[in-house]
Design a protein around this motif. Sequence first.
Motif, short mmCIF file in Angstrom:
data_model
loop_
_atom_site.label_atom_id
_atom_site.label_comp_id
_atom_site.label_asym_id
_atom_site.label_seq_id
_atom_site.Cartn_x
_atom_site.Cartn_y
_atom_site.Cartn_z
N PHE A 134 0.82 -1.09 0.05
CA PHE A 134 -0.01 -0.07 -0.21
C PHE A 134 0.83 1.08 0.08
N ALA A 135 1.97 1.26 0.91
CA ALA A 135 2.98 2.42 0.96
C ALA A 135 3.78 2.58 -0.14
N LEU A 136 4.55 1.42 -0.53
CA LEU A 136 5.46 1.82 -1.71
C LEU A 136 4.89 1.85 -3.00
N GLY A 137 3.57 1.13 -3.40
CA GLY A 137 3.12 1.23 -4.68
C GLY A 137 1.99 2.22 -4.82
N GLY A 138 1.55 2.55 -3.60
CA GLY A 138 0.45 3.62 -3.76
C GLY A 138 0.92 4.99 -3.56
N PHE A 139 1.99 5.19 -2.60
CA PHE A 139 2.45 6.52 -2.57
C PHE A 139 3.79 6.81 -2.74
N MET A 140 4.88 5.95 -2.56
CA MET A 140 6.21 6.30 -2.72
C MET A 140 6.72 6.28 -4.11
N ARG A 141 6.14 4.83 -4.74
CA ARG A 141 6.39 5.01 -6.12
C ARG A 141 7.89 5.11 -6.70
N GLU A 142 8.04 6.14 -7.38
CA GLU A 142 9.50 6.33 -7.99
C GLU A 142 10.40 6.56 -6.98
N GLN A 143 10.04 7.16 -5.76
CA GLN A 143 11.00 7.33 -4.42
C GLN A 143 11.82 6.01 -4.36
N VAL A 144 11.01 4.87 -4.36
CA VAL A 144 11.73 3.40 -4.17
C VAL A 144 12.80 3.30 -5.12
N CYS A 145 12.45 3.55 -6.51
CA CYS A 145 13.44 3.36 -7.63
C CYS A 145 14.65 4.24 -7.48
N ILE A 146 14.26 5.63 -7.10
CA ILE A 146 15.53 6.41 -7.07
C ILE A 146 16.24 6.60 -5.85
N TYR A 147 15.55 6.36 -4.71
CA TYR A 147 16.31 6.45 -3.15
C TYR A 147 16.52 5.30 -2.60
N MET A 148 15.64 4.18 -2.80
CA MET A 148 15.69 3.06 -1.85
C MET A 148 16.59 2.04 -2.44
N CYS A 149 16.39 1.95 -3.87
CA CYS A 149 16.71 0.62 -4.45
C CYS A 149 18.28 0.75 -4.97
N PRO A 150 19.13 -0.08 -4.56
CA PRO A 150 20.51 -0.26 -4.84
C PRO A 150 20.78 -0.28 -6.17
N TRP A 151 19.96 -1.10 -7.30
CA TRP A 151 20.32 -1.44 -8.28
C TRP A 151 20.73 -0.28 -9.21
N PRO A 152 20.01 1.00 -9.34
CA PRO A 152 20.47 1.83 -10.06
C PRO A 152 21.96 2.39 -10.09
N ARG A 153 22.61 2.21 -8.76
CA ARG A 153 23.72 2.70 -8.37
C ARG A 153 24.78 1.46 -8.86
N ILE A 154 24.48 0.25 -8.84
CA ILE A 154 25.02 -0.83 -9.18
C ILE A 154 25.18 -0.95 -10.99
N GLN A 155 23.97 -0.49 -11.49
CA GLN A 155 24.21 -0.71 -12.98
C GLN A 155 25.02 0.38 -13.63
N SER A 156 25.24 1.57 -12.88
CA SER A 156 26.45 2.34 -13.34
C SER A 156 27.60 1.76 -13.66
N ALA A 157 28.10 0.76 -12.87
CA ALA A 157 29.43 0.02 -13.06
C ALA A 157 29.20 -0.95 -14.17
N MET A 158 28.13 -1.27 -14.70
CA MET A 158 27.88 -2.47 -15.83
C MET A 158 27.58 -1.69 -17.31
N LEU A 159 27.42 -0.34 -17.56
CA LEU A 159 26.96 0.16 -18.62
C LEU A 159 28.13 1.02 -19.27
N ASP A 160 28.17 0.77 -20.29
CA ASP A 160 29.48 1.56 -21.28
C ASP A 160 28.99 1.90 -22.43
N GLU A 161 29.59 2.58 -23.30
CA GLU A 161 29.19 3.26 -24.58
C GLU A 161 28.72 2.36 -25.44
N LYS A 162 28.91 1.08 -25.35
CA LYS A 162 28.30 -0.07 -25.89
C LYS A 162 26.92 -0.88 -25.41
#
Length: 500
Positions: free
Chosen positions: A225-253
């Motif tokens: 109810f809280a995460l899907g109904g109200f926090m939404r994109e904040q979970v992806c931007i602030y709470m989830c560690p995966w966006p930080r990890i993926q930066s080490a896995m992406l390059d120009e290719k």
Amino acid sequence: MKHPETLERERPGDAARPAPSQPPRTSVPETLYEKRKGVYPQKIDGRFRRFKWLVMAITLTIYYCTPFLRWDRGPYAPDQAVLIDLANRRFYMFGIEIWPHEFYFVAGLLIMAGIGLFVVTSAVGRAWCGYSCPQTVWTDLFQHIDRFIDGDRNAQMRLAKAPWGPAKIGKRALKWSIYLLISFATGGAWILYFADAPALLSDFFAGEAAPVAYATVGVLTATTFALGGFMREQVCIYMCPWPRIQSAMLDEKSLIVTYKDWRGEKRGSLKKAKKNPELYGDCIDCNQCVAVCPTGIDIREGSQVGCITCALCIDACDRVMGEIGRPRGLIDYATLEDCKREAAGEEPRPVWKTLLHPRTVIYFTLWAAIGFALLFMLGTRTHTDISAAADRNPPFMRMSDGSIRNAYTVKLRNMEGRPRDMEITLEGLPAAVMWTDDMPREQAASRLVRTVPEDATLPLRIYVVAPADSHEQDVTFHVLALDPQGEEDRATIRFNAPES
């Protein structure tokens, strides 16, 4: 008269001023955290939006319906297709049954899931986040409810700014009630994986389920109810560690959602572009890519932590480009390397060549190797197992006739859904005999036969007696299933004896 520096420090807001050794600030922040801006994604249709619909339908169907699927395992085993039976320490998945001593299968699956995430990210960026992540799926579902109750983007924004009144309260109450119902169904479906689903469902609503079931449903309902109904994109931007990890896995290719700035800049309205076509690019600054984004980012600012690679901005931009008669693909799945090649007038590489990135191939090879290894182990495992542990105190006993006795705890494991007779023999001590607690010593023999119940482990207390001249050595308990399969297993252990 005060010194000018003293007057400067005593001015209003001096607490926020930097120390004299620091450079002056151009602006003073009022708070350490930026206030959240509401995100109201606009409805859009396109190939990526339809693909999100498909993924959402498949994932929600699997999650809610899987506990009710049946699988015939015979009369001695549960018939629920997917079941995590914590009470009996079993994990069932259709025709596969995992025992506690086989937890390496679960560990292997978790490792495969992690490496699979690396494969997807290396190949197509955060496609997992954009389509299959539970946070994304339930957020997308709730956003569709928003549009159904409150209307599309503009209507939602007007309602959010409107004062509280009967109409707004009614819409909010209806919408949040639907949120709560879906959240409750989500928490309720989760507990059905841990017991027989129909029986637990009946007990739950009858008030006869275990307290932990109600607590689990309550926690999962609140978090959904809280995460899907109200926090939404904040979970992806602030709470989830995966966006930080993926930066080490992406390059120009890496293949990601990319705005082709060399083609879109300089931005300008359609009227300005018609007057000065050489001055302006294809982007007419309509902000449709921002309006449809579920996290509220502007993809034209480049790759950023808020982009979940859902590609809805591609659908929106392609629609606009089609309406104004300009080539599609201003926002597209592309690599930075291909964008440079395309900007120079060259042909971009085919998608299949882009996906054959060395790093992606390495990840996929490792993922496939682990999968084949698990399948091989699963296909070659037996349903008969034996383990043995020797008594530590005393390690041995000298009997009245001079013979030497050792005591062991032996466990026979029958991993089939039917009772089976199993024969136990001892290898390494030809003159030794055995007996158990449930038989007199006078019936000791070199061979024991026991019936092991279906899908169970039978513990035995086995005493081994060897002649007086026996010495310390390794011995092996050998178990043989007395059925047409004839499966067998061995457990090697130490036979203790006094020093010569």
